[in-house]
Structure formats: structure tokens, C-alpha cells
Scaffold this active site. Structure first.
Site, short mmCIF file in Angstrom:
data_model
loop_
_atom_site.label_atom_id
_atom_site.label_comp_id
_atom_site.label_asym_id
_atom_site.label_seq_id
_atom_site.Cartn_x
_atom_site.Cartn_y
_atom_site.Cartn_z
N ARG A 17 -85.49 -45.17 20.35
CA ARG A 17 -84.25 -45.01 21.13
C ARG A 17 -84.45 -44.32 22.48
O ARG A 17 -83.52 -44.19 23.26
CB ARG A 17 -83.20 -44.25 20.30
CG ARG A 17 -82.54 -45.17 19.26
CD ARG A 17 -81.28 -44.56 18.75
NE ARG A 17 -81.52 -43.53 17.75
CZ ARG A 17 -80.74 -42.46 17.58
NH1 ARG A 17 -79.68 -42.28 18.34
NH2 ARG A 17 -81.02 -41.59 16.63
N GLU A 153 -81.74 -38.91 1.33
CA GLU A 153 -81.59 -39.44 2.69
C GLU A 153 -80.27 -40.19 2.81
O GLU A 153 -79.82 -40.80 1.84
CB GLU A 153 -82.76 -40.37 3.03
CG GLU A 153 -84.09 -39.66 3.18
CD GLU A 153 -84.04 -38.55 4.23
OE1 GLU A 153 -83.81 -38.87 5.40
OE2 GLU A 153 -84.19 -37.38 3.87
C1 UD1 Z 1 -85.99 -36.56 8.53
C2 UD1 Z 1 -85.72 -36.11 7.10
C3 UD1 Z 1 -84.24 -35.85 6.93
C4 UD1 Z 1 -83.76 -34.82 7.91
C5 UD1 Z 1 -84.13 -35.26 9.34
C6 UD1 Z 1 -83.84 -34.13 10.30
C7 UD1 Z 1 -87.38 -37.29 5.74
C8 UD1 Z 1 -87.62 -38.43 4.82
N1 UD1 Z 1 -86.14 -37.16 6.21
O1 UD1 Z 1 -85.35 -37.81 8.70
O2 UD1 Z 1 -83.98 -35.39 5.62
O3 UD1 Z 1 -82.38 -34.63 7.81
O4 UD1 Z 1 -85.53 -35.57 9.44
O5 UD1 Z 1 -84.06 -34.56 11.62
O6 UD1 Z 1 -88.28 -36.53 6.01
N2 UD1 Z 1 -92.95 -38.76 11.53
C9 UD1 Z 1 -94.30 -38.91 11.41
N3 UD1 Z 1 -94.79 -39.95 10.67
C10 UD1 Z 1 -93.98 -40.84 10.05
C11 UD1 Z 1 -92.58 -40.67 10.17
C12 UD1 Z 1 -92.09 -39.61 10.91
O7 UD1 Z 1 -95.07 -38.14 11.96
O8 UD1 Z 1 -94.51 -41.75 9.41
C13 UD1 Z 1 -92.41 -37.64 12.30
C14 UD1 Z 1 -91.58 -38.07 13.49
O9 UD1 Z 1 -92.38 -38.20 14.65
C15 UD1 Z 1 -90.59 -36.93 13.63
C16 UD1 Z 1 -90.43 -36.42 12.21
O10 UD1 Z 1 -91.55 -36.88 11.48
O11 UD1 Z 1 -91.09 -35.89 14.42
C17 UD1 Z 1 -89.15 -36.91 11.56
O12 UD1 Z 1 -89.18 -38.30 11.46
P1 UD1 Z 1 -87.87 -39.18 11.54
O13 UD1 Z 1 -88.25 -40.59 11.33
O14 UD1 Z 1 -87.11 -38.84 12.75
O15 UD1 Z 1 -87.09 -38.66 10.25
P2 UD1 Z 1 -85.57 -38.79 9.95
O16 UD1 Z 1 -85.27 -40.16 9.47
O17 UD1 Z 1 -84.78 -38.29 11.10
#
Ligand code: UD1
Ligand code: CA
Length: 457
Positions: A17, A153
Site C-alpha cells: 500500500r 486474526e
Molecule cells: C500482525 C499481527 C496482528 C496484529 C498486527 C499489528 C500476525 C499474524 N498478526 O498482523 O495480530 O494486530 O500485526 O500491526 O502476526 N513480516 C515479516 N515476514 C512475513 C510477514 C510479515 O517479516 O512473512 C513483518 C512485516 O514486515 C511487518 C510485521 O511483520 O513489519 C507485521 O506484518 P503484517 O503483515 O503487517 O502483519 P499484520 O497482518 O498487520
């Protein structure tokens, strides 16, 4: 001794986004990348180890992190937050506690993290949660009889669970001894087909490991950046916080909503700052300094009582006490002004030292110059410091007077107490105490007629 803490910063996600080719965590807030904000806070906790999990954007992230002692862990492909932590697992010390931070949640405060860590250091799983009026998009904290039973989630939640207002901020601290088993047990049979780190909470609950929650003091601490609009909102929240801290210490800000600090701003007593000023790098303002509207100060030290008039740009300079700068002054790197110096409008200084109570009040360029005390440099004076290949210095000794519209062709020295006649081009040293000038003698041509316009046939 570092604390028995390992910190893992998750930063592998894509950030769709943001509509940008740059990884999300490298976008800047207050002049510093989101990731660097998190990293600086992480380092302030003095942990044993910091790992950054990166993936999307290739080696742009490792190249952007200057700290050699930070470990970079590649997550490829990116299969979720649980999978991300799995990649860092081999680097973590079994006797430590791991603090999980997000690279896109830049404003989290060290104090908040310390209270979370204290819980984890005593053997509990510690979650940073928050009550939100509008919890959409976040994981919900599911409790049974008041105790945390798991995190669900949004996309996997039942309507009843979606009505829960306590959300997961994503930040947690876990004793490492549990992690290998819990991370191994994660499954991706959920709405997003990802390995959720949040699922370790249900495992902890099932195994009777105590789970505790901590709330941040400020809601902005846990806000994440997913879009340019959120980035702009966080920038304002951050700047409001800077303004609040400054006013709390007695700085007068004409409008706290129109201040930008992109670095550190240190102020003495009774500092006064008008609207729309930008402070970058490290700026130090002494007691009673006044900064007029629309000034930019970058890596500058200003001593007590100096007045900077509106629309001035000062960069990598040291300014003495009781000086008057601007309006419309440009002070470039390497400039040092002694006390009570006056620099007026449309004056550019570069790599120059100006002595006590000297004045350069109008329309001048003074570069690579050493100017003594009590010197007066008239309007439109130019130091010709560059011969097309090399830079040369101009020396103007104490008490010299440079007439308006003078060019000083460096290398050249104007002696102590010398006077240079207006409109001169000075190519050789001018002796002290004497008048030097180099200009055509004024003559008037009697009977001279102005040309008249020819009338076309
Ligand atoms: C996550 C949480 C959710 C919380 C939210 C808060 C999980 C499953 N969910 O969701 O409960 O309310 O954050 O903002 O954890 N990232 C990686 N590798 C991956 C996926 C993500 O490094 O494979 C990192 C992203 O860069 C980011 C963070 O993890 O910094 C969160 O990832 P994002 O996909 O934004 O999680 P949410 O769906 O927002
Ligand atoms: Ca997110």
C-alpha cells in the site's frame, strides 16, 4: 553487561500500500527511516543481540543498516510473522528472552518495552496490547475468565471475536526456551495461509505458561505504517511529541503544530521559535536565542542571545553569541562566526570565519575567507575564491573596510585597518591602514547625446 535479551525486528513484509519501489521500512519519518527508529530504540535497551528479518526489497535493507553488530536474517519466501521469527531462531540464545518488534512500528518507546521485558525476564509471555475503539485490521486478544487464551486474526475471527476491542499490537516478549517447540508447531491452515506468530499464544495458554499483557502509555507508540497517509499522520504525531517536550522545558513555540525536528534539537532557557522552522541533524540553541519564521537549521550550534531573522538557511556552522543573522541569509558548511557578528539579507557565507563584531549586511558572497574583528564588508562584495580549478583563501584583517561592490580575487589579503574603495577589483594584497582602489577614473563627456530610436519607413 548486556541484558539477557535478544531483539528480533520483523521487516520482511512487502508494504504494497505504499506504492513504492523502496521497502516500506526504509521510508523516512522525521528524516530517519522507520527501521532506523526501531533500531535506535532497540539499541537503547542494550540487548545481547539484534536481528533484522528482511526479505522484500532484496539487499536494500542490509545496505541501509550501518551497524555492523546487527545480524541480518533473510526470510525468503515470506510466509508470515511466525515463519519470520523461525528464520532468526538459530541465532537466539536459549537462556535469553526475545523481544519481537516490527520495522514498520517506529514510535514505540524504550520505557514501554522495558516493562514488557521485565515480565518476560520473570518467565512469562508478555504481550503489548491496546484497547481500540476501532479495532479493525488488528488481531484480537481472546480471553477466558480474564486470562489470555489466544489471538485471533481479523480474517479468521468470528463476529463475536471481531467485537473484541483489545487488540494485538504485534510486539511481544517471550522466554526463548519455549520458542523452538512453539514455532515448530505453527500451522498455516488459516485465512491467509500464513504461519502466524500470534498462534504461539494459544500454545502458551494450553501449556499453562503465564501470559501477561502490558499497555503502552500513548496510543501512537504502537501505530504502524501501511500507507503514505499513515506515514504522514505518524510524522505529525511525532512532531507534536517533539513540540510538547520542548514547550515542557520552557521553549516558546509560536505554533507547536508548525515545527519540524528531524534529529535532535537542544535548547537553552528562553529560546523562542517562530512558525515553520525545520531543524535537522543536531542543532543546539543557547539561552535567549530567537529563530524567526521559515528558517532551516541543519547541524548548527548557536550561542546565547543570537537572533536569526526569517527565511534563513544555516548548515554545519557554529554561530557566536549575540549575532544577528538574516533575514534571507545562507550560511553554508564550515562557517564560524564569533560573537556579535551581523549577517544581513542575501548574504552567502561558505567555509569562512568571521571575527568579533564584523558586519556583512547586504548581498554578498564570502567563501573560503578569514575575516578579522570589526570588519565592515559593504553591499555586493564578492570573494572570487574559485579560479575554475582550485579554491583560494581571502584574508581580511581586523578593522578593514571593504567598499560596496568589491571583488576580492583570491588568494588575496586585505591588511589591518585597510579601506577598499567601492567598485574595486582587488587582485593583489592591499596594505593595512591605506586606501586601495582599482577603478577607472570618472569622466564626463561634454555634449554627449543619447542615441534616438530610428523611425522605420
Ligand atoms: C500482525 C499481527 C496482528 C496484529 C498486527 C499489528 C500476525 C499474524 N498478526 O498482523 O495480530 O494486530 O500485526 O500491526 O502476526 N513480516 C515479516 N515476514 C512475513 C510477514 C510479515 O517479516 O512473512 C513483518 C512485516 O514486515 C511487518 C510485521 O511483520 O513489519 C507485521 O506484518 P503484517 O503483515 O503487517 O502483519 P499484520 O497482518 O498487520
Ligand atoms: Ca501491519
Amino acid at each position: 553487561m548486556p541484558l539477557p535479551i535478544d531483539i528480533v525486528i520483523l521487516a520482511a513484509g512487502k508494504g504494497t500500500r505504499m506504492h513504492s519501489d523502496r521497502p516500506k521500512v526504509l521510508h523516512e519519518l522525521a528524516g530517519k527511516s522507520l527501521l532506523q527508529h526501531v533500531l535506535d530504540t532497540a539499541m537503547s535497551l542494550e540487548p545481547a543481540k539484534i536481528c533484522i528479518v528482511y526479505g522484500h526489497g532484496g539487499d536494500m535493507i542490509p545496505r541501509a543498516v550501518p551497524q555492523a553488530d546487527v545480524q541480518m536474517v533473510l526470510q525468503e519466501p515470506q510466509l508470515g510473522t511466525g515463519h519470520a521469527l523461525q528464520q532468526a531462531m538459530p541465532r537466539l540464545d536459549a537462556g535469553h528472552v526475545t523481544l519481537v518488534l516490527y520495522g514498520d512500528v517506529p514510535l514505540i518507546r524504550g520505557e514501554t518495552l522495558l516493562s514488557l521485558l521485565q515480565m518476560a525476564l520473570s518467565g512469562k509471555v508478555a504481550l503489548l496490547t491496546m484497547l481500540m475503539d476501532e479495532p479493525r485490521g488488528y488481531g484480537r486478544i481472546v480471553r477466558k475468565n480474564g486470562k489470555v487464551a489466544g489471538i485471533v486474526e481479523e480474517k479468521d475471527a468470528t463476529p463475536e471475536q471481531r467485537a473484541i476491542h483489545e487488540v494485538n499490537t504485534g510486539i511481544m516478549a517471550v522466554p526463548n526456551r519455549h520458542l523452538p517447540a512453539w514455532l515448530m508447531a505453527l500451522k498455516n491452515d488459516n485465512a491467509q495461509g500464513e504461519f502466524y506468530l500470534t498462534d504461539v499464544i494459544a500454545l502458551a495458554a494450553e501449556q499453562g505458561v503465564e501470559i501477561t499483557t502490558v499497555q503502552p502509555a500513548h496510543h501512537w507508540e504502537v501505530l504502524g505504517v501501511n500507507s503514505k497517509s499513515q506515514l504522514a499522520q505518524l510524522e505529525r504525531l511525532y512532531q507534536h511529541e517533539q513540540a510538547r517536550r520542548l514547550t515542557e522545558r520552557g521553549v516558546t513555540l509560536i505554533d507547536p503544530g508548525r515545527l519540524d525536528v528531524r534529529g535532535e534539537l537542544h535548547c537553552g532557557r528562553d529560546v523562542w521559535i517562530d512558525v515553520n522552522c525545520v531543524f535537522e541533524g543536531r542543532v543546539v540553541l543557547g539561552d535567549d536565542v530567537r529563530v524567526g519564521a521559515n528558517c532551516v537549521l541543519r547541524d548548527v550550534e548557536v550561542a546565547a542571545g543570537t537572533l536569526i531573522e526569517p527565511f534563513s538557511l544555516l548548515e554545519q556552522a557554529v554561530i557566536g553569541a549575540a549575532c544577528r543573522i538574516g533575514p534571507f541569509a545562507r550560511i553554508r558548511p564550515g562557517t564560524r562566526l564569533a560573537d556579535e557578528v551581523h549577517i544581513g539579507n542575501f548574504v552567502e557565507l561558505k567555509n569562512s570565519q568571521v571575527g568579533y563584531n564584523s558586519k556583512i549586511n547586504h548581498l554578498s558572497y564570502v567563501g573560503d575567507a578569514t575575516v578579522g574583528a570589526k570588519v565592515n564588508i559593504g553591499a555586493g562584495t564578492i570573494t572570487c575564491n574559485y579560479d575554475g580549478a582550485n579554491k583560494h583563501r581571502t584574508v581580511i584583517e581586523d578593522g578593514a573596510f571593504i567598499g560596496s561592490d568589491t571583488q576580492l580575487v583570491a588568494p588575496v589579503t586585505v591588511g589591518r585597518g585597510a579601506t577598499i574603495g567601492a567598485g574595486s577589483t582587488i587582485t593583489r594584497d592591499a596594505p593595512g591602514g591605506e586606501l586601495t582602489l582599482s577603478r577607472a577614473r570618472q569622466t564626463s563627456i561634454a555634449g554627449w547625446q543619447r542615441p534616438v530610436k530610428k523611425i522605420k519607413e
